[in-house]
Design an enzyme around this catalytic site. Structure first.
Site, mmCIF file in Angstrom:
data_model
loop_
_atom_site.group_PDB
_atom_site.id
_atom_site.type_symbol
_atom_site.label_atom_id
_atom_site.label_comp_id
_atom_site.label_asym_id
_atom_site.label_seq_id
_atom_site.Cartn_x
_atom_site.Cartn_y
_atom_site.Cartn_z
ATOM 1 N N ASP A 285 25.148 44.789 59.391
ATOM 2 C CA ASP A 285 23.898 44.946 58.633
ATOM 3 C C ASP A 285 22.976 45.836 59.462
ATOM 4 O O ASP A 285 23.249 46.114 60.635
ATOM 5 C CB ASP A 285 23.242 43.582 58.380
ATOM 6 C CG ASP A 285 21.960 43.710 57.563
ATOM 7 O OD1 ASP A 285 21.966 44.425 56.545
ATOM 8 O OD2 ASP A 285 20.927 43.118 57.955
ATOM 9 N N SER A 286 21.862 46.240 58.860
ATOM 10 C CA SER A 286 20.892 47.044 59.600
ATOM 11 C C SER A 286 20.117 46.197 60.610
ATOM 12 O O SER A 286 19.457 46.738 61.490
ATOM 13 C CB SER A 286 19.899 47.677 58.626
ATOM 14 O OG SER A 286 19.159 46.656 57.991
ATOM 15 N N CYS B 147 25.285 43.693 53.817
ATOM 16 C CA CYS B 147 24.137 44.554 53.557
ATOM 17 C C CYS B 147 24.319 45.149 52.161
ATOM 18 O O CYS B 147 25.350 45.780 51.893
ATOM 19 C CB CYS B 147 24.116 45.654 54.617
ATOM 20 S SG CYS B 147 22.930 46.959 54.306
ATOM 21 N N GLU C 114 11.824 41.573 59.915
ATOM 22 C CA GLU C 114 12.209 42.023 61.263
ATOM 23 C C GLU C 114 11.060 41.869 62.274
ATOM 24 O O GLU C 114 11.293 41.630 63.452
ATOM 25 C CB GLU C 114 12.673 43.488 61.238
ATOM 26 C CG GLU C 114 13.999 43.717 60.514
ATOM 27 C CD GLU C 114 15.238 43.339 61.324
ATOM 28 O OE1 GLU C 114 15.160 43.255 62.558
ATOM 29 O OE2 GLU C 114 16.296 43.122 60.681
ATOM 30 N N CYS D 87 19.038 42.013 48.720
ATOM 31 C CA CYS D 87 18.968 42.497 50.108
ATOM 32 C C CYS D 87 19.166 41.269 50.964
ATOM 33 O O CYS D 87 18.528 40.230 50.722
ATOM 34 C CB CYS D 87 17.611 43.147 50.388
ATOM 35 S SG CYS D 87 17.348 43.500 52.144
ATOM 36 N N HIS E 58 18.199 40.535 53.792
ATOM 37 C CA HIS E 58 17.021 40.063 54.531
ATOM 38 C C HIS E 58 16.179 39.083 53.709
ATOM 39 O O HIS E 58 15.434 38.267 54.261
ATOM 40 C CB HIS E 58 16.111 41.238 54.901
ATOM 41 C CG HIS E 58 16.548 42.011 56.106
ATOM 42 N ND1 HIS E 58 17.597 42.896 56.080
ATOM 43 C CD2 HIS E 58 16.050 42.049 57.374
ATOM 44 C CE1 HIS E 58 17.741 43.451 57.282
ATOM 45 N NE2 HIS E 58 16.816 42.955 58.081
#
Ligand code: DGL
Length: 277
Positions: free
Chosen positions: A10-11, A73, A152, A184, A186
């Site tokens: 994932d990012s 992701c 984040e 997403c 996140h």
């Protein structure tokens, strides 16, 4: 082969929402998780750049040897899954198809909204895959460009996060969906605020969590489940950027006292170039 780890990428911390569910259902498996923190967020980047960054992490994992790759992701799944299915010799799993399948199964009024990054919404893969399953569905996609940074930066823990989520989700007010897909990985970290912001009877589908059933089926189908008798499974974390924020969120989300995070030096990834269009 069977005893190799499952690779996940994932990012940033988003894919940990998939990892947590996968570890719960597959306690005997080993996992290597790579967070591309140096390039997070992906959602505002070009297709070309996202493919290049994801390719580098995949090569890193392939060098370490993995038996299965999970694109934890949505952005990478939307943009890159089809190329990777052709390119890689190991099974690769994305999160969009499982999320779409679940949403189409649970909706009663055939009105589904998907919230995701700009890149995922622009790509249109959610709309395509949902309408392929049921052409009568009324679809609304909403990009939430600030949500990934809200997570984040750990600002999702502050009371002020609620107002930010309310503001971003306000375009959904008149859509009357009965199903909302968290498109997403996140966004499950913002689930309390998202639930607070939408009507009580809207069902939330977590696309990442839905992909775990596919991981289980793929292991069984390919006969690559880890041997119960082999040594303890290991869970290792790698990040391309600063590791302290990743570690803090990871420990909290995964309820772990310790987390071994290794930082990948940029030089280790430089040679890997995704050349294809
Ligand atoms: N968590 C990722 C996703 O599911 C990427 C978010 C981002 O970096 O913008 O799309």
């Amino acid at each position: 082969m069977k005893n190799l780890p499952i690779g996940m990428i994932d990012s940033g911390v988003g894919g940990l929402t998939v990892l947590k569910e996968a570890m719960h259902h597959l306690p005997n498996e080993s996992f290597y998780y790579v967070a591309d923190t140096a390039h997070c967020p992906y959602g505002s980047k070009s297709t070309h750049d996202i493919k290049q960054y994801v390719w580098q992490m995949i090569q890193f994992l392939l060098n370490k040897k993995i038996k299965l790759l999970v694109l934890a992701c949505n952005t990478a799944s939307a943009i890159f899954l089809k190329d990777l299915e052709k390119e890689l010799s190991i099974p690769v799993i994305g999160v969009i198809q499982p999320g779409s399948q679940k949403a189409v199964t649970v909706t009663q009024n055939e009105r589904i909204a998907v919230i995701a990054t700009e890149a995922t919404i622009q790509n249109g893969e959610y709309e395509r895959s949902i309408k392929q399953l049921n052409a009568d569905i009324q679809f609304k996609g909403l990009s939430c460009p600030t949500f990934v940074q809200l997570v984040e930066s750990e600002r999702y823990l502050l009371p002020s996060a609620q107002a930010e989520v309310d503001e971003v989700l306000s375009p959904l007010k008149d859509f009357e969906m009965d199903t909302l897909v968290l498109g997403c990985t996140h966004y499950p970290l913002l689930r309390p605020q998202i639930e607070q912001s939408i009507a009580k009877d809207v069902q939330i589908v977590d696309a990442g969590v839905e992909s775990v059933e596919i991981i289980i089926q793929t292991l069984l189908h390919n006969k690559i489940s880890r041997d119960i008798t082999s040594t303890h499974p290991e869970v290792k974390f790698f990040t391309t950027g600063e590791k302290h924020g990743f570690e803090a969120i990871g420990k909290r989300w995964l309820n772990r006292k310790q987390m071994q995070v290794e930082q990948i030096e940029p030089g280790q990834l430089e040679g890997f170039v995704w050349k294809k269009k």
